[in-house]
Motif scaffolding. Structure first.
Motif, PDB file in Angstrom:
ATOM      1  N   LEU A  58       0.816  -1.212   0.000  1.00 36.40           N
ATOM      2  CA  LEU A  58       0.000   0.000   0.000  1.00 36.40           C
ATOM      3  C   LEU A  58       0.851   1.262   0.000  1.00 36.40           C
ATOM      4  CD1 LEU A  58      -2.820  -1.158   2.443  1.00 36.40           C
ATOM      5  CD2 LEU A  58      -2.858  -1.120  -0.066  1.00 36.40           C
ATOM      6  N   GLY A  59       2.125   1.133   0.339  1.00 33.80           N
ATOM      7  CA  GLY A  59       3.059   2.257   0.234  1.00 33.80           C
ATOM      8  C   GLY A  59       3.653   2.370  -1.161  1.00 33.80           C
ATOM      9  N   SER A  60       3.327   1.432  -2.049  1.00 30.95           N
ATOM     10  CA  SER A  60       3.826   1.413  -3.437  1.00 30.95           C
ATOM     11  C   SER A  60       5.351   1.521  -3.468  1.00 30.95           C
ATOM     12  CB  SER A  60       3.199   2.549  -4.259  1.00 30.95           C
ATOM     13  OG  SER A  60       1.795   2.449  -4.258  1.00 30.95           O
ATOM     14  N   ARG A  61       6.008   0.697  -2.629  1.00 34.37           N
ATOM     15  CA  ARG A  61       7.464   0.764  -2.548  1.00 34.37           C
ATOM     16  C   ARG A  61       8.093  -0.610  -2.694  1.00 34.37           C
ATOM     17  NH1 ARG A  61       5.981   4.702   1.333  1.00 34.37           N
ATOM     18  NH2 ARG A  61       6.780   6.773   0.779  1.00 34.37           N
ATOM     19  N   VAL A  62       9.216  -0.625  -3.409  1.00 35.22           N
ATOM     20  CA  VAL A  62      10.042  -1.820  -3.528  1.00 35.22           C
ATOM     21  C   VAL A  62      11.334  -1.552  -2.761  1.00 35.22           C
ATOM     22  CG1 VAL A  62      11.225  -3.392  -5.102  1.00 35.22           C
ATOM     23  CG2 VAL A  62       9.067  -2.309  -5.806  1.00 35.22           C
ATOM     24  N   HIS A  63      11.605  -2.373  -1.767  1.00 28.77           N
ATOM     25  CA  HIS A  63      12.802  -2.225  -0.944  1.00 28.77           C
ATOM     26  C   HIS A  63      13.815  -3.311  -1.281  1.00 28.77           C
ATOM     27  CE1 HIS A  63      10.981   0.490   2.180  1.00 28.77           C
ATOM     28  NE2 HIS A  63       9.861  -0.092   1.787  1.00 28.77           N
ATOM     29  N   THR A  64      15.100  -2.990  -1.182  1.00 27.30           N
ATOM     30  CA  THR A  64      16.120  -4.033  -1.184  1.00 27.30           C
ATOM     31  C   THR A  64      16.998  -3.855   0.038  1.00 27.30           C
ATOM     32  OG1 THR A  64      17.869  -2.867  -2.417  1.00 27.30           O
ATOM     33  CG2 THR A  64      16.172  -4.013  -3.713  1.00 27.30           C
ATOM     34  N   TYR A  65      17.565  -4.967   0.491  1.00 26.63           N
ATOM     35  CA  TYR A  65      18.425  -4.981   1.667  1.00 26.63           C
ATOM     36  C   TYR A  65      19.536  -5.990   1.447  1.00 26.63           C
ATOM     37  CZ  TYR A  65      19.930  -6.350   6.372  1.00 26.63           C
ATOM     38  OH  TYR A  65      20.675  -6.681   7.480  1.00 26.63           O
ATOM     39  N   ASP A  66      20.787  -5.530   1.558  1.00 29.98           N
ATOM     40  CA  ASP A  66      21.953  -6.400   1.417  1.00 29.98           C
ATOM     41  C   ASP A  66      22.476  -6.684   2.824  1.00 29.98           C
ATOM     42  OD1 ASP A  66      24.488  -7.470   1.222  1.00 29.98           O
ATOM     43  OD2 ASP A  66      25.057  -6.273  -0.510  1.00 29.98           O
ATOM     44  N   PRO A  67      22.291  -7.909   3.335  1.00 31.02           N
ATOM     45  CA  PRO A  67      22.685  -8.173   4.722  1.00 31.02           C
ATOM     46  C   PRO A  67      24.202  -8.124   4.935  1.00 31.02           C
ATOM     47  CG  PRO A  67      21.885 -10.178   3.665  1.00 31.02           C
ATOM     48  CD  PRO A  67      21.621  -9.061   2.708  1.00 31.02           C
ATOM     49  N   ALA A  68      24.978  -8.312   3.866  1.00 30.96           N
ATOM     50  CA  ALA A  68      26.441  -8.303   4.019  1.00 30.96           C
ATOM     51  C   ALA A  68      26.963  -6.889   4.265  1.00 30.96           C
ATOM     52  CB  ALA A  68      27.102  -8.914   2.785  1.00 30.96           C
ATOM     53  N   THR A  69      26.347  -5.900   3.615  1.00 29.76           N
ATOM     54  CA  THR A  69      26.834  -4.522   3.717  1.00 29.76           C
ATOM     55  C   THR A  69      25.882  -3.606   4.469  1.00 29.76           C
ATOM     56  OG1 THR A  69      25.740  -3.853   1.677  1.00 29.76           O
ATOM     57  CG2 THR A  69      27.958  -4.779   1.469  1.00 29.76           C
ATOM     58  N   GLY A  70      24.630  -4.062   4.641  1.00 29.04           N
ATOM     59  CA  GLY A  70      23.616  -3.202   5.242  1.00 29.04           C
ATOM     60  C   GLY A  70      22.998  -2.227   4.255  1.00 29.04           C
ATOM     61  N   ARG A  71      23.449  -2.261   2.993  1.00 29.28           N
ATOM     62  CA  ARG A  71      22.944  -1.302   2.000  1.00 29.28           C
ATOM     63  C   ARG A  71      21.462  -1.550   1.716  1.00 29.28           C
ATOM     64  NH1 ARG A  71      22.626  -0.673  -3.858  1.00 29.28           N
ATOM     65  NH2 ARG A  71      22.694   1.570  -4.273  1.00 29.28           N
ATOM     66  N   ARG A  72      20.720  -0.438   1.644  1.00 27.13           N
ATOM     67  CA  ARG A  72      19.290  -0.516   1.369  1.00 27.13           C
ATOM     68  C   ARG A  72      18.944   0.416   0.223  1.00 27.13           C
ATOM     69  NH1 ARG A  72      17.169   1.113   7.197  1.00 27.13           N
ATOM     70  NH2 ARG A  72      15.285   1.493   5.976  1.00 27.13           N
ATOM     71  N   THR A  73      17.952   0.021  -0.576  1.00 28.35           N
ATOM     72  CA  THR A  73      17.409   0.922  -1.588  1.00 28.35           C
ATOM     73  C   THR A  73      15.893   0.923  -1.466  1.00 28.35           C
ATOM     74  OG1 THR A  73      17.093  -0.729  -3.355  1.00 28.35           O
ATOM     75  CG2 THR A  73      19.285   0.291  -3.183  1.00 28.35           C
ATOM     76  N   VAL A  74      15.281   2.007  -1.903  1.00 29.83           N
ATOM     77  CA  VAL A  74      13.821   2.110  -1.927  1.00 29.83           C
ATOM     78  C   VAL A  74      13.426   2.705  -3.271  1.00 29.83           C
ATOM     79  CG1 VAL A  74      11.745   2.999  -0.818  1.00 29.83           C
ATOM     80  CG2 VAL A  74      13.797   2.579   0.554  1.00 29.83           C
ATOM     81  N   ARG A  75      12.461   2.086  -3.905  1.00 28.58           N
ATOM     82  CA  ARG A  75      11.959   2.582  -5.183  1.00 28.58           C
ATOM     83  C   ARG A  75      10.445   2.681  -5.090  1.00 28.58           C
ATOM     84  NH1 ARG A  75      13.970   1.495 -10.315  1.00 28.58           N
ATOM     85  NH2 ARG A  75      12.497   2.139 -11.890  1.00 28.58           N
ATOM     86  N   THR A  76       9.884   3.782  -5.543  1.00 30.45           N
ATOM     87  CA  THR A  76       8.429   3.958  -5.512  1.00 30.45           C
ATOM     88  C   THR A  76       7.838   3.526  -6.841  1.00 30.45           C
ATOM     89  OG1 THR A  76       8.692   5.800  -3.984  1.00 30.45           O
ATOM     90  CG2 THR A  76       6.585   5.622  -5.105  1.00 30.45           C
ATOM     91  N   THR A  77       6.732   2.794  -6.786  1.00 29.23           N
ATOM     92  CA  THR A  77       6.029   2.392  -8.002  1.00 29.23           C
ATOM     93  C   THR A  77       4.812   3.299  -8.176  1.00 29.23           C
ATOM     94  OG1 THR A  77       4.817   0.741  -6.695  1.00 29.23           O
ATOM     95  CG2 THR A  77       6.771  -0.005  -7.873  1.00 29.23           C
ATOM     96  N   GLU A  78       4.303   3.353  -9.382  1.00 31.95           N
ATOM     97  CA  GLU A  78       3.211   4.291  -9.670  1.00 31.95           C
ATOM     98  C   GLU A  78       1.867   3.780  -9.183  1.00 31.95           C
ATOM     99  OE1 GLU A  78       3.050   6.012 -13.469  1.00 31.95           O
ATOM    100  OE2 GLU A  78       5.109   6.754 -13.379  1.00 31.95           O
ATOM    101  N   GLN A  79       1.802   2.518  -8.785  1.00 29.05           N
ATOM    102  CA  GLN A  79       0.558   1.995  -8.238  1.00 29.05           C
ATOM    103  C   GLN A  79       0.900   0.890  -7.244  1.00 29.05           C
ATOM    104  OE1 GLN A  79      -0.995  -0.964 -11.623  1.00 29.05           O
ATOM    105  NE2 GLN A  79      -1.148   1.186 -12.255  1.00 29.05           N
ATOM    106  N   HIS A  80      -0.098   0.454  -6.512  1.00 26.04           N
ATOM    107  CA  HIS A  80       0.109  -0.566  -5.491  1.00 26.04           C
ATOM    108  C   HIS A  80       0.752  -1.812  -6.106  1.00 26.04           C
ATOM    109  CE1 HIS A  80      -3.260   1.316  -2.834  1.00 26.04           C
ATOM    110  NE2 HIS A  80      -2.113   1.951  -2.718  1.00 26.04           N
TER     111      HIS A  80
END
Length: 283
Positions: A35-57
């Motif tokens: 419902l936040g229309s977001r795609v998250h990634t998480y790299d457990p080795a480095t802690g790096r995170r990304t967030v991308r917003t999508t145009e719909q749910h």
């Protein structure tokens, strides 16, 4: 049988955290906020995170064989290419309906679920989508299409339509799911089954919405493990990490007047079991 060994992988306030998926090629976990229309990634080795917003749910996101991602979106199934460009693979808007959970079958097809926003019985579907965009509706009468997974030998498919309180099992041959029958019925008061994952032993791990737990069932449907969690609305689980032994668990805040602090966070149970390498979408 009951364990409390969770850790917080990503502290977050996702409205409807869902769909943890280990992207083996990238060594990272993909998870979403529907419902936040977001795609998250998480790299457990480095802690790096990304967030991308999508145009719909967005109901589910899975890696593709050639790179990029396939997205189960409100109005259909779309492709994100490695260069970040987007295109629809199958566009089929239905007023009042959105995408929900999806899974990639052993043959590389996407089994994509939908549901109505009002969760009306019979308003949702489960469809098989191939890499060339061909769509076959497998089930046309579900309420809240949720967890889908396959046994290690690919001969069984597990499936959850949440309001039924069941985990069902089908025989799976040549890309066909037949002979649907109940594997497990979740008792009253224990919540509703939501997402699922299957481990290398063929056991089925089930996230319990309103149940504050993940349960592991044997292939015979016998409960043999419970992981209690600090969030009532547990949505989905998947194995990840370099040896696929860590169980990642998503949670939700939606509908809670006073969400506990970790509702909406991505949790992890290190060394929970042994997952299987998941197929990537062949398209």
């Amino acid at each position: 049988m009951t364990h409390h060994m969770y850790e917080v992988a990503v502290r977050a306030e996702a409205t409807l955290g869902e769909g943890p998926t280990w992207d083996a090629a990238a060594g990272r976990l993909i998870w979403i906020d529907i419902l936040g229309s977001r795609v998250h990634t998480y790299d457990p080795a480095t802690g790096r995170r990304t967030v991308r917003t999508t145009e719909q749910h967005v109901g589910a996101v899975k890696p593709r064989t050639g790179g990029g991602l396939v997205l189960n979106l409100r109005d259909g199934v779309g492709l994100l290419d490695p260069d970040d460009s987007f295109r629809w693979l199958h566009h089929e808007p239905v007023p009042g309906r959105r995408a929900n959970d999806a899974a990639v079958a052993p043959d590389g097809s996407l089994w994509a679920g939908t549901m109505r926003y009002d969760e009306a019985p019979g308003g949702g579907t489960l469809s098989r989508v191939t890499g060339d965009g061909a769509v076959e509706v497998i089930l046309d009468d579900v309420a809240v299409s949720n967890g889908t997974g396959w046994s290690p030998d690919g001969r069984l498919m597990y499936y959850i339509d949440s309001p039924t309180r069941r985990v069902d099992v089908f025989d799976f041959t040549d890309g066909r799911a037949v002979n649907r029958r109940p594997l497990v019925e979740i008792e009253e008061g224990a919540g509703f089954p939501d997402g699922l994952t299957v481990d290398a032993d063929g056991c089925v791990w089930v996230a319990l919405w309103e149940g504050a737990a993940v349960r592991r069932y044997t292939p015979a449907g016998v409960l043999d493990r419970v992981i209690e969690l600090p969030a009532p609305r547990v949505t989905a689980c998947a194995f990840g990490g370099p040896d696929l032994s860590d169980l990642y668990i998503t949670t939700a805040r939606v509908g809670l007047d006073a969400p506990p602090p970790l509702s909406g966070s991505l949790l992890v149970v290190p060394g929970a079991g042994k997952g299987m390498t998941q197929p990537t979408f062949a398209g």
